[in-house]
Design a protein around this motif. Structure first.
Motif, mmCIF file in Angstrom:
data_model
loop_
_atom_site.group_PDB
_atom_site.id
_atom_site.type_symbol
_atom_site.label_atom_id
_atom_site.label_comp_id
_atom_site.label_asym_id
_atom_site.label_seq_id
_atom_site.Cartn_x
_atom_site.Cartn_y
_atom_site.Cartn_z
ATOM 1 N N PHE A 168 0.927 -1.038 -0.416
ATOM 2 C CA PHE A 168 0.208 -0.283 0.131
ATOM 3 C C PHE A 168 1.148 1.429 -0.065
ATOM 4 C CE2 PHE A 168 -2.116 -3.172 1.537
ATOM 5 C CZ PHE A 168 -3.291 -3.246 1.426
ATOM 6 N N CYS A 169 0.920 2.155 -0.682
ATOM 7 C CA CYS A 169 1.805 3.400 -1.258
ATOM 8 C C CYS A 169 1.029 4.902 -0.457
ATOM 9 C CB CYS A 169 1.953 3.123 -2.922
ATOM 10 S SG CYS A 169 2.596 2.051 -3.376
ATOM 11 N N ASN A 172 -4.145 4.596 2.769
ATOM 12 C CA ASN A 172 -5.159 3.530 4.101
ATOM 13 C C ASN A 172 -6.360 3.515 4.147
ATOM 14 O OD1 ASN A 172 -4.729 5.915 6.064
ATOM 15 N ND2 ASN A 172 -4.089 4.552 7.368
ATOM 16 N N VAL A 173 -7.091 4.465 3.393
ATOM 17 C CA VAL A 173 -8.641 4.755 3.831
ATOM 18 C C VAL A 173 -9.194 3.583 2.329
ATOM 19 C CG1 VAL A 173 -10.083 6.107 3.278
ATOM 20 C CG2 VAL A 173 -8.117 7.021 4.007
ATOM 21 N N ILE A 174 -10.189 2.547 3.463
ATOM 22 C CA ILE A 174 -11.489 1.991 2.666
ATOM 23 C C ILE A 174 -11.982 1.899 2.837
ATOM 24 C CG2 ILE A 174 -12.162 -0.297 2.691
ATOM 25 C CD1 ILE A 174 -9.429 -1.561 4.194
ATOM 26 N N TYR A 175 -12.639 2.496 1.343
ATOM 27 C CA TYR A 175 -14.074 2.495 1.282
ATOM 28 C C TYR A 175 -15.680 2.125 1.962
ATOM 29 C CZ TYR A 175 -11.390 7.152 -0.846
ATOM 30 O OH TYR A 175 -10.889 7.658 -0.626
ATOM 31 N N ALA A 186 -8.442 -2.496 -5.127
ATOM 32 C CA ALA A 186 -8.866 -1.496 -5.029
ATOM 33 C C ALA A 186 -7.778 -0.407 -4.271
ATOM 34 C CB ALA A 186 -9.842 -0.748 -4.892
ATOM 35 N N LEU A 187 -7.603 -0.682 -2.915
ATOM 36 C CA LEU A 187 -6.519 0.302 -2.238
ATOM 37 C C LEU A 187 -5.497 -0.071 -2.708
ATOM 38 C CD1 LEU A 187 -6.574 3.198 -0.212
ATOM 39 C CD2 LEU A 187 -6.429 0.026 2.110
ATOM 40 N N PHE A 258 -25.135 -10.685 -7.339
ATOM 41 C CA PHE A 258 -25.205 -8.428 -7.588
ATOM 42 C C PHE A 258 -24.088 -8.009 -6.823
ATOM 43 C CE2 PHE A 258 -26.637 -4.888 -6.118
ATOM 44 C CZ PHE A 258 -26.916 -3.727 -7.417
ATOM 45 N N THR A 259 -23.151 -8.307 -5.742
ATOM 46 C CA THR A 259 -22.329 -7.540 -5.555
ATOM 47 C C THR A 259 -20.386 -8.102 -6.013
ATOM 48 O OG1 THR A 259 -23.613 -7.222 -2.831
ATOM 49 C CG2 THR A 259 -21.405 -6.997 -3.468
ATOM 50 N N TYR A 260 -20.549 -9.260 -6.129
ATOM 51 C CA TYR A 260 -19.438 -10.081 -6.928
ATOM 52 C C TYR A 260 -18.935 -9.230 -8.140
ATOM 53 C CZ TYR A 260 -17.265 -10.343 -2.140
ATOM 54 O OH TYR A 260 -17.342 -10.749 -0.639
ATOM 55 N N ILE A 261 -20.282 -9.675 -8.729
ATOM 56 C CA ILE A 261 -19.839 -8.948 -10.382
ATOM 57 C C ILE A 261 -19.400 -7.742 -11.159
ATOM 58 C CG2 ILE A 261 -21.527 -10.573 -11.389
ATOM 59 C CD1 ILE A 261 -23.297 -8.397 -11.877
ATOM 60 N N LYS A 262 -19.175 -7.100 -9.978
ATOM 61 C CA LYS A 262 -19.212 -5.856 -10.632
ATOM 62 C C LYS A 262 -17.519 -5.350 -9.847
ATOM 63 C CE LYS A 262 -23.237 -4.070 -10.770
ATOM 64 N NZ LYS A 262 -23.231 -3.210 -9.612
ATOM 65 N N PRO A 263 -16.757 -4.870 -10.617
ATOM 66 C CA PRO A 263 -15.579 -4.527 -10.346
ATOM 67 C C PRO A 263 -14.697 -4.354 -9.149
ATOM 68 C CG PRO A 263 -15.471 -3.081 -11.415
ATOM 69 C CD PRO A 263 -17.175 -3.653 -11.897
ATOM 70 N N SER A 264 -13.347 -4.856 -8.844
ATOM 71 C CA SER A 264 -12.855 -4.386 -6.754
ATOM 72 C C SER A 264 -13.081 -2.737 -7.655
ATOM 73 C CB SER A 264 -11.933 -4.131 -7.055
ATOM 74 O OG SER A 264 -11.217 -3.819 -7.902
ATOM 75 N N LYS A 265 -12.219 -1.452 -8.305
ATOM 76 C CA LYS A 265 -12.478 -0.469 -8.786
ATOM 77 C C LYS A 265 -13.838 0.332 -8.244
ATOM 78 C CE LYS A 265 -8.007 -1.048 -9.236
ATOM 79 N NZ LYS A 265 -6.811 -0.753 -8.784
ATOM 80 N N SER A 266 -14.755 -0.045 -8.452
ATOM 81 C CA SER A 266 -16.150 0.114 -7.861
ATOM 82 C C SER A 266 -16.261 0.600 -6.492
ATOM 83 C CB SER A 266 -17.454 -0.227 -8.387
ATOM 84 O OG SER A 266 -17.280 -1.945 -7.442
ATOM 85 N N TYR A 267 -15.471 -0.128 -6.202
ATOM 86 C CA TYR A 267 -15.520 0.262 -4.067
ATOM 87 C C TYR A 267 -15.140 2.166 -3.875
ATOM 88 C CZ TYR A 267 -17.270 -4.078 -3.835
ATOM 89 O OH TYR A 267 -18.386 -5.107 -3.092
ATOM 90 N N TYR A 268 -13.745 2.304 -4.824
ATOM 91 C CA TYR A 268 -13.544 3.833 -4.620
ATOM 92 C C TYR A 268 -15.012 4.428 -4.515
ATOM 93 C CZ TYR A 268 -8.775 2.959 -5.508
ATOM 94 O OH TYR A 268 -6.964 3.051 -5.650
ATOM 95 N N LEU A 269 -15.965 4.549 -5.594
ATOM 96 C CA LEU A 269 -16.957 5.346 -5.483
ATOM 97 C C LEU A 269 -18.078 5.209 -4.113
ATOM 98 C CD1 LEU A 269 -17.798 4.811 -9.082
ATOM 99 C CD2 LEU A 269 -16.488 6.928 -7.441
#
Length: 316
Positions: A168-169, A172-175, A186-187, A258-269
């Protein structure tokens, strides 16, 4: 290409569900009530099955362990979420975050395969009633249960090995409101493509591929048998045997897929939090209610247990 600073993260910050104090208090009250109902419902189900000898059958053997997983699953997520909502303590240590994540994976995968085992049990009860007790022997039930826990542990172990390679660079904020693999991936500043592929293949092949396929095959056989029954009462009785389980399967797999078909980068939002709340907190309150309210045997067992408790009091 210049190298980015890679730091040893000692803790993470869980952004939670909302920054509004009024909404946080409302959610805290709601989640606390849900958690209390989950604990009472799951522990109550386990005790009823243990105390009533008439429920010492393969179906309720699996159901007691399913209730234990509901209780454990909810306890891994909800207490920290409540703490976050009440105190705004958003910090979670690196170690605790990864413990929570791997416990979550272990319990989720174990529950998937236990649902599959319960579907197989219902299939044997409806399709081969004369051979049911022979096929679903105590040894066979214990083997299915042990296999469910073993596969859950294997998935969790693979997840732990993959996630331990992350660095991690920048942040350290998990959305998210708990430590789940997609938002942590995503982090990370590590190239997570290979890790995501390994986790996805392993989880989908075992959890969704095998367990979900097992559920589908079992219910195709159940539906085929029910359609062959000529009497309406017979069809109703056969369907009532598996109705609760079918509803639990639909809710569990529906929200998870429904949740896991979404890409991990969507968790940034901060997307999909409501779906995550449903399958980590709400669904485990619903399961004891589904199995108790729609099951006459459980309600009769509760009545018998209550009568036994009243009996000695009346004698006194």
């Amino acid at each position: 290409m210049g190298r980015r600073n890679i730091t040893q993260v000692s803790d993470f910050i869980l952004m939670g569900l909302t920054d509004s104090e009024e909404i946080r208090l409302a959610l805290f009250t709601l989640f606390l009530l849900i958690y209390l109902i989950t604990v009472l419902g799951s522990v109550g189900m386990i005790l009823i099955i243990y105390l009533d000898s008439r429920l010492h059958t393969p179906m309720y053997f699996f159901l007691s362990h399913f209730s234990f997983l509901d209780l454990s699953y909810s306890s891994v997520i909800t207490p920290k979420t409540l703490d976050n909502l009440l105190t705004s303590n958003k910090y979670v240590s690196y170690l605790n975050c990864f413990i929570q994540m791997n416990c979550f994976v272990f319990l989720a995968v174990t529950q998937c395969f236990l649902l599959s085992s319960m579907a197989y049990d219902s299939c044997e009860a409806i399709c081969s009633p004369l051979c049911y007790l022979v096929v679903m022997s105590t040894r066979h039930c214990c083997s299915l249960l042990f296999g469910s826990y073993l596969i859950g542990f294997m998935d969790s172990f693979v997840n732990m090995l993959c996630m331990s390679r992350l660095h991690f660079c920048d942040s350290n904020v998990i959305y998210h409101f708990f430590c789940e693999a997609p938002p942590v991936l995503a982090l990370s500043c590590t190239d997570t493509h290979d890790i995501e592929m390994i986790i996805s293949i392993f989880c989908w092949l075992q959890s969704t591929g095998i367990s979900y396929h097992g559920v589908c095959v079992s219910y195709v056989a159940i539906l085929s048998t029910i359609l062959k029954i000529t009497s309406t009462s017979g069809k109703r009785k056969a369907f009532s045997t598996c109705a609760s389980h079918l509803l639990a399967v639909t809710i569990f797999y529906g929200t998870a897929i429904f949740t896991y078909i979404k890409p991990s980068k969507s968790y940034y939002l901060g997307k999909d939090h409501m779906a995550s709340v449903f399958y980590t907190i709400v669904i485990h309150m619903l399961n004891p209610l589904i199995y108790s309210l729609q099951n006459k045997e459980v309600k009769n067992a509760l009545r018998r247990v209550m009568q036994k408790r009243k009996g000695p009091k009346q004698l006194k």
